[in-house]
Design a protein around this motif. Sequence first.
Motif, mmCIF file in Angstrom:
data_model
loop_
_atom_site.group_PDB
_atom_site.id
_atom_site.type_symbol
_atom_site.label_atom_id
_atom_site.label_comp_id
_atom_site.label_asym_id
_atom_site.label_seq_id
_atom_site.Cartn_x
_atom_site.Cartn_y
_atom_site.Cartn_z
ATOM 1 N N ALA A 112 0.631 -1.100 0.015
ATOM 2 C CA ALA A 112 -0.110 -0.218 0.158
ATOM 3 C C ALA A 112 1.129 1.447 0.187
ATOM 4 O O ALA A 112 0.480 2.106 -0.846
ATOM 5 N N ARG A 113 2.222 1.342 1.123
ATOM 6 C CA ARG A 113 2.998 2.369 1.165
ATOM 7 C C ARG A 113 3.619 2.369 -0.747
ATOM 8 O O ARG A 113 3.882 4.039 -0.701
ATOM 9 N N PHE A 114 4.219 1.553 -0.501
ATOM 10 C CA PHE A 114 4.722 1.488 -1.987
ATOM 11 C C PHE A 114 4.398 2.313 -2.979
ATOM 12 O O PHE A 114 4.442 2.255 -3.876
ATOM 13 N N ASN B 91 -3.771 3.771 -8.066
ATOM 14 C CA ASN B 91 -4.416 3.177 -7.954
ATOM 15 C C ASN B 91 -5.299 1.446 -8.718
ATOM 16 O O ASN B 91 -5.734 1.039 -8.206
ATOM 17 N N ILE B 92 -4.154 1.602 -9.634
ATOM 18 C CA ILE B 92 -4.218 0.474 -10.681
ATOM 19 C C ILE B 92 -3.968 -0.568 -9.659
ATOM 20 O O ILE B 92 -4.093 -2.014 -9.614
ATOM 21 N N ALA B 93 -2.176 -0.132 -9.445
ATOM 22 C CA ALA B 93 -1.704 -1.042 -8.699
ATOM 23 C C ALA B 93 -2.008 -0.959 -7.242
ATOM 24 O O ALA B 93 -1.928 -2.588 -6.987
ATOM 25 N N ALA B 94 -2.809 -0.314 -6.504
ATOM 26 C CA ALA B 94 -3.629 -0.364 -4.992
ATOM 27 C C ALA B 94 -4.479 -1.685 -5.771
ATOM 28 O O ALA B 94 -4.872 -3.076 -4.169
ATOM 29 N N LEU B 95 -5.273 -1.895 -6.405
ATOM 30 C CA LEU B 95 -6.440 -3.082 -7.103
ATOM 31 C C LEU B 95 -6.108 -4.322 -7.206
ATOM 32 O O LEU B 95 -5.922 -4.812 -6.195
ATOM 33 N N LEU C 127 -4.841 -9.674 -4.009
ATOM 34 C CA LEU C 127 -3.909 -10.690 -3.539
ATOM 35 C C LEU C 127 -3.696 -10.550 -2.978
ATOM 36 O O LEU C 127 -3.562 -11.829 -2.018
ATOM 37 N N ILE C 128 -3.240 -9.620 -1.709
ATOM 38 C CA ILE C 128 -3.585 -9.799 -0.250
ATOM 39 C C ILE C 128 -4.648 -10.866 0.775
ATOM 40 O O ILE C 128 -4.575 -11.248 0.908
ATOM 41 N N VAL C 129 -6.116 -10.193 -0.040
ATOM 42 C CA VAL C 129 -7.098 -10.590 0.474
ATOM 43 C C VAL C 129 -7.471 -12.218 0.424
ATOM 44 O O VAL C 129 -7.522 -12.837 1.238
ATOM 45 N N ARG D 22 -12.083 -1.277 -2.752
ATOM 46 C CA ARG D 22 -13.141 0.287 -2.362
ATOM 47 C C ARG D 22 -12.694 1.516 -3.026
ATOM 48 O O ARG D 22 -13.020 1.692 -4.296
ATOM 49 N N ASN D 23 -11.401 2.031 -3.021
ATOM 50 C CA ASN D 23 -11.161 3.301 -1.917
ATOM 51 C C ASN D 23 -10.748 3.657 -3.861
ATOM 52 O O ASN D 23 -10.490 3.957 -3.875
ATOM 53 N N SER D 24 -9.794 2.623 -4.483
ATOM 54 C CA SER D 24 -8.766 2.215 -5.611
ATOM 55 C C SER D 24 -10.020 2.083 -7.059
ATOM 56 O O SER D 24 -10.333 2.945 -8.013
ATOM 57 N N VAL D 25 -10.997 1.402 -6.413
ATOM 58 C CA VAL D 25 -12.563 1.419 -7.875
ATOM 59 C C VAL D 25 -13.067 2.860 -7.897
ATOM 60 O O VAL D 25 -13.410 3.267 -8.765
ATOM 61 N N PHE D 26 -13.269 3.505 -6.246
ATOM 62 C CA PHE D 26 -13.683 4.438 -6.546
ATOM 63 C C PHE D 26 -13.278 5.964 -7.043
ATOM 64 O O PHE D 26 -13.890 6.076 -8.064
#
Length: 300
Positions: A47-49, A75-79, A84-86, A195-199
């Motif tokens: 997330a920080r990266f 946002n794309i990277a975070a999504l 994967l982390i889920v 959710r934040n990435s999709v929004f």
Amino acid sequence: MNKKTKAAKISVFAALFLSVLKIIFGFVTGSGALIADALHNVSDLFARFSGWLGLKIAEREPTEKFPYGYYKTENIAALFVSLLIVYASVELLINGYFRIFAPPAKLFFPLAGLAVSLVSLIVSFLVARYQKKTGKKINSQNIIANSRESLLDALSSFIVFIAILANMFDVYYVEGVIIVVISLFIFRFSVINIRNSVFSLMDASPSKDIEGKVKKVLSGLPEIQEFEGLKLRKSGPFIFGECTIRLKKSIDAEKAHKIADEIEERIKEGAREIESFALNIEPCKPKRQRIVLPVKSRVA
């Protein structure tokens, strides 16, 4: 921008250091709780990266093909990382559940595990203090939010410390319970990131609070007759906005340009989360007037 990038870089290196340390000693000691906490740090690391990557990419100039810049890369990277982390958190949850009812044997080198948990607690706490101080100094809500996540890392390390201590006193099931708790923390964190990435990718309005700040600034300027079409969107780590304003009829074009610059500055001061705000100036609407025309002439 430089202070934001520096804070993000420190967070990334701290999360990387703690992740590697916990993974190594997690396998050496056989502590599932330490490995679970390492996954927690890995989720923070990605997330920080992605946040740091977004800031670095944001420094690139827009091109003809990407006229709005590269901000949404974060946002794309975070999504993808969060998805994967889920999956990893669900696997960890299942593992923790079985450890409650079929606890592992006594840990190897438990004192080393305690030392690693204590180091993690101290480092996470110091990073949280640094992030909070920097975030308040440059008024960055994103960095302040990251400081809360670092405090959560410190709490997680303290819980792992308790789990290893309990194992030393032959209370084995505690480790399974703590693995379940940490995996739920990771799952929640990842779902929020998804959710934040999709929004953000769908250009959803980032915050009613920020909208309220902008409206307050616009409403407090006597030169503005009215405003409409206020829109805010988040792109990577930044928020962009736009609005149509109508100025009073007596204001000429040169003065209107100066007022527009002043409005943008005031909006950025009133809502520091906004990186850029575009204003579309329209002529004021004429007031409705009643005109009386004679339709018949009266002959004396």
